[in-house]
Enzyme design. Structure first.
Site, short mmCIF file in Angstrom:
data_model
loop_
_atom_site.label_atom_id
_atom_site.label_comp_id
_atom_site.label_asym_id
_atom_site.label_seq_id
_atom_site.Cartn_x
_atom_site.Cartn_y
_atom_site.Cartn_z
N TYR A 160 0.82 -1.21 0.00
CA TYR A 160 0.00 0.00 0.00
C TYR A 160 0.86 1.27 0.00
CZ TYR A 160 -3.79 3.23 1.03
OH TYR A 160 -4.67 4.28 0.98
N GLU B 60 1.77 6.44 -6.91
CA GLU B 60 0.66 7.20 -7.49
C GLU B 60 0.81 8.69 -7.20
OE1 GLU B 60 -2.94 5.61 -5.92
OE2 GLU B 60 -2.47 3.55 -6.53
#
Length: 214
Positions: free
Chosen positions: A149, A156
């Site tokens: 994560y 991102e």
């Protein structure tokens, strides 16, 4: 004269037929979900293989060009799962920003996405097939996110940062949108990370009989 059937007995065949129909529909739904999850798992595995192969043969600059078609397919399938849509996928697919598409953060992001989805869809499929996911599948489902994560979200965030200047030069509105999304990443990440840790504790306490945080 034959005795009349009671209303209750007359309704029994209809009730049995209704139950059969419900069971049939449930079985069809289950088979569909198994097929969907297995196909998604295989699709993401293929994406991961392509990324690794491209990194070994050509380098990170060409990773997006290599995996874009298949990545678009598996991400489009995620339209069935609204919560699984991703703003960075939209940026990569819609805008031809070489500095963004050729960044090494594309590789790290897609690798994180791929492993996450392979584990997730595999877990769902096994849970449907066996009625209960195997312990190893449960363990990695609620453990790998500790690394994946932050890796995925961090990649991102960096790609959005790279895209902002180009968006501001071409479409000011999208520049504002990307800036807003980037600003939400830190608090959003912290909230989701804490949520997943809590979910892990709940699941592990139920499955393993204790809070397995190691």
């Amino acid at each position: 004269m034959p005795p009349k059937k009671s209303p209750a007995k007359a309704k029994e065949p209809a009730a049995q037929e209704a139950k059969k129909e419900v069971r049939k529909q449930t079985a069809l739904q289950k088979n569909y979900l198994i097929a969907y999850n297995l196909a998604s798992c295989i699709g993401w595995f293929a994406v991961l293989v392509l990324v690794v192969q491209e990194l070994q043969t050509a380098g990170y600059q060409s990773v997006y060009g290599k995996v874009s078609t298949l990545l678009n397919i598996v991400q489009t399938c995620a339209l069935f799962e609204v919560s699984n849509l991703n703003s960075v996928w939209f940026i990569l697919a819609k805008y031809d920003y070489p500095e963004v598409r050729q960044s090494y953060f594309v590789s790290s992001m897609v690798i994180a996405w791929s492993i996450t989805e392979i584990v997730r869809y595999g877990y769902y499929a096994l849970n449907l097939i066996y009625g209960k996911a195997p312990l190893f599948s449960t363990y990695i489902r609620y453990t790998f996110f500790f690394v994946l994560y932050p890796l995925g979200a961090g990649s991102e965030f960096m790609l959005i940062q790279y895209a902002i200047p180009f968006a501001q030069q071409t479409q000011a509105f999208y520049g504002f949108v990307f800036t807003f999304i980037a600003g939400m990443y830190a608090p959003g990440f912290w909230f989701m990370y804490q949520h997943m840790i809590k979910q892990r504790s709940k699941v592990f306490e139920k499955v393993f009989g204790k809070d397995k945080n190691e």
